[in-house]
Design an enzyme around this catalytic site. Sequence first.
Site, PDB file in Angstrom:
ATOM      1  N   SER A 199       0.925  -1.149  -0.009  1.00 19.89           N
ATOM      2  CA  SER A 199      -0.067  -0.110   0.071  1.00 19.89           C
ATOM      3  C   SER A 199       0.832   1.094   0.063  1.00 19.89           C
ATOM      4  CB  SER A 199      -1.022   0.079   1.174  1.00 19.89           C
ATOM      5  OG  SER A 199      -1.210   1.124   1.573  1.00 19.89           O
ATOM      6  N   TYR A 204      -2.402   5.550  -4.284  1.00 20.78           N
ATOM      7  CA  TYR A 204      -3.378   6.607  -3.869  1.00 20.78           C
ATOM      8  C   TYR A 204      -3.013   7.888  -4.554  1.00 20.78           C
ATOM      9  CZ  TYR A 204      -5.852   3.789  -0.093  1.00 20.78           C
ATOM     10  OH  TYR A 204      -6.570   3.121   0.549  1.00 20.78           O
ATOM     11  N   THR A 227      -5.960   2.686  -7.031  1.00 22.14           N
ATOM     12  CA  THR A 227      -7.155   2.678  -6.054  1.00 22.14           C
ATOM     13  C   THR A 227      -8.062   3.750  -6.442  1.00 22.14           C
ATOM     14  OG1 THR A 227      -5.934   1.315  -4.318  1.00 22.14           O
ATOM     15  CG2 THR A 227      -8.260   2.385  -3.775  1.00 22.14           C
ATOM     16  N   LYS A 262      -8.232  -0.512  -9.185  1.00 23.14           N
ATOM     17  CA  LYS A 262      -8.696  -1.110  -7.954  1.00 23.14           C
ATOM     18  C   LYS A 262      -9.976  -0.425  -7.464  1.00 23.14           C
ATOM     19  CE  LYS A 262      -7.517  -3.067  -3.252  1.00 23.14           C
ATOM     20  NZ  LYS A 262      -8.077  -2.168  -2.420  1.00 23.14           N
ATOM     21  N   HIS A 283     -13.262  -2.072  -1.291  1.00 24.95           N
ATOM     22  CA  HIS A 283     -12.408  -1.708  -0.257  1.00 24.95           C
ATOM     23  C   HIS A 283     -12.850  -2.427   1.099  1.00 24.95           C
ATOM     24  CE1 HIS A 283      -9.390   1.577  -0.183  1.00 24.95           C
ATOM     25  NE2 HIS A 283      -9.128   1.305   1.215  1.00 24.95           N
TER      26      HIS A 283
HETATM   27  C1  LIG Z   1      -7.141  -2.308   7.632  1.00 26.70           C
HETATM   28  C2  LIG Z   1      -7.006  -2.168   6.212  1.00 26.70           C
HETATM   29  C3  LIG Z   1      -6.329  -1.152   5.447  1.00 26.70           C
HETATM   30  C4  LIG Z   1      -6.680  -1.177   4.003  1.00 26.70           C
HETATM   31  N1  LIG Z   1      -5.698  -0.258   3.316  1.00 26.70           N
HETATM   32  C5  LIG Z   1      -5.884  -0.066   1.830  1.00 26.70           C
HETATM   33  C6  LIG Z   1      -5.005   0.511   1.175  1.00 26.70           C
HETATM   34  O1  LIG Z   1      -3.849   1.329   1.906  1.00 26.70           O
HETATM   35  N2  LIG Z   1      -5.069   0.741  -0.110  1.00 26.70           N
HETATM   36  C7  LIG Z   1      -6.151   0.053  -0.713  1.00 26.70           C
HETATM   37  O2  LIG Z   1      -6.068   0.423  -2.045  1.00 26.70           O
HETATM   38  N3  LIG Z   1      -6.805  -0.619   0.069  1.00 26.70           N
HETATM   39  C8  LIG Z   1      -6.717  -0.722   1.315  1.00 26.70           C
HETATM   40  N4  LIG Z   1      -7.565  -1.604   1.961  1.00 26.70           N
HETATM   41  C9  LIG Z   1      -8.750  -2.508   1.296  1.00 26.70           C
HETATM   42  C10 LIG Z   1      -7.941  -3.834   0.618  1.00 26.70           C
HETATM   43  O3  LIG Z   1      -7.046  -3.493  -0.037  1.00 26.70           O
HETATM   44  C11 LIG Z   1      -9.142  -4.836   0.252  1.00 26.70           C
HETATM   45  O4  LIG Z   1      -9.715  -4.285  -0.704  1.00 26.70           O
HETATM   46  C12 LIG Z   1     -10.088  -5.239   1.392  1.00 26.70           C
HETATM   47  O5  LIG Z   1      -9.333  -5.530   2.748  1.00 26.70           O
HETATM   48  C13 LIG Z   1     -10.736  -6.831   0.927  1.00 26.70           C
HETATM   49  O6  LIG Z   1     -11.557  -7.135   1.639  1.00 26.70           O
HETATM   50  P1  LIG Z   1     -11.160  -8.203   3.012  1.00 26.70           P
HETATM   51  O7  LIG Z   1     -10.442  -7.480   4.001  1.00 26.70           O
HETATM   52  O8  LIG Z   1     -12.715  -8.728   3.351  1.00 26.70           O
HETATM   53  O9  LIG Z   1     -10.236  -9.279   2.205  1.00 26.70           O
HETATM   54  C14 LIG Z   1      -7.551  -1.865   3.297  1.00 26.70           C
HETATM   55  C15 LIG Z   1      -8.329  -2.829   4.021  1.00 26.70           C
HETATM   56  C16 LIG Z   1      -8.058  -3.012   5.480  1.00 26.70           C
HETATM   57  C17 LIG Z   1      -9.072  -3.938   6.130  1.00 26.70           C
END
Ligand SMILES: Cc1cc2nc3c(=O)[nH]c(=O)nc-3n(C[C@H](O)[C@H](O)[C@H](O)COP(=O)(O)O)c2cc1C
Length: 377
Positions: free
Chosen positions: A106, A129, A155, A251, A275
């Site tokens: 990330s 981002y 994203t 994404k 997300h």
């Molecule tokens: C704690 C946390 C931080 C996240 N940070 C980002 C991020 O920095 N960039 C991003 O594109 N998605 C981020 N996401 C989304 C994840 O990439 C992903 O789309 C999502 O966690 C998928 O669902 P799942 O947790 O049920 O597998 C984050 C998700 C969580 C839970």
Amino acid sequence: MRAFNIEELRLAAKRRLPRAVFDFIDGGAEDERTLRGNREAFANVKLLRKVLVDVSQVSTDTSILGKTAKLPIAISPTGAVGFGWRGGDVAVARAAAEFGIPFSLSTSATASIERIATEAPGRHWFQIYFFKDREYCFGLIERARQAGYDTLMVTADLPVGGKRERDFRNDFSIPFRFTPRNMLDFATRPAWALDMLLRGVPQLENLGGMTDHHADTRNLVSSVGRNQDSSLDWEVIKRVRGAWPGKLLIKGVVHPQDAERALQAGCDGVIVSNHGGRQLDGELASFDALPGVVQAIGGKASVLMDGGIRRGSDIVKALARGAQAVMIGRATFYGVCAGGEPGARRALEILSEELTRTMQLCGTRRIADIGPDLLAK
Ligand SMILES: Cc1cc2nc3c(=O)[nH]c(=O)nc-3n(C[C@H](O)[C@H](O)[C@H](O)COP(=O)(O)O)c2cc1C
């Protein structure tokens, strides 16, 4: 690490972490309908298995974005992993490499682009981002290119932050603001709190250089969106395409028209994602958005999906609906919070074993055998 499923890793993470940190990881936006919906969507679709197939030898080998992978899984990018486990980004990246799958870093990670490249060799993808300081972001993209990352994902589902009410309630922001409420919370997990006090709070290493340009980095992650460039549109993808020679994904796509647009803009595919239910509450579950996107661009480009993957059977269902592979966010995040690198490895081991067993029980020997005929109408 003793855990028989991802939920048990989740509960182990909950026991180790202060509530504010656990809730940041576990929670979603507003009423968390989409967060729950991501799981319910899998529960609502039933498998229709086949029998009397020789499944004594099963292979989960596959190809993701043109390269072989040992499982049809990639790690989704997650920010602030270091708050859950110091060095957690490197730990998850190493676990991914061990299981022969790609790891996505990330923008808001607690490890730098270069640190991951040197400390956790493997197949790396970078997630970008776009903040208001656009040039800084293009600088990050260039660093990822130089460090050998082979895939970039933009994203697109975070023009502004989702309303994550657990974070507001818990006074959670990054960097931490110490308030009477969260100090009490941190005190309930002395081992975690002591580590923070003695060794310092982990930094969002990729964004260090941005402080000069931005007076306020406080809300970069949790009270998300304040620094996000909400004027971003498809124009930027042209420039990204020109700057990035590797595979390019968007994404956060759920609309079939956006999937087509991504292809027209020169992308190699999309990640169907909401997300993890952290952005627009009330939107469709990722698994239910998948068929529309597959119908629009499947066969012409790669369609990956994430959101709610907790079981091997979820993976089979997503592939049966036409995903090339799934991505996982919280599954390995819970694992690493429960027990560092062994915990992240355990998460992947659980999913890998469940996937293999589900394939055997469904009468499928290879990933290519998983098709829509395995889903009940
Ligand atoms: C704690 C946390 C931080 C996240 N940070 C980002 C991020 O920095 N960039 C991003 O594109 N998605 C981020 N996401 C989304 C994840 O990439 C992903 O789309 C999502 O966690 C998928 O669902 P799942 O947790 O049920 O597998 C984050 C998700 C969580 C839970």
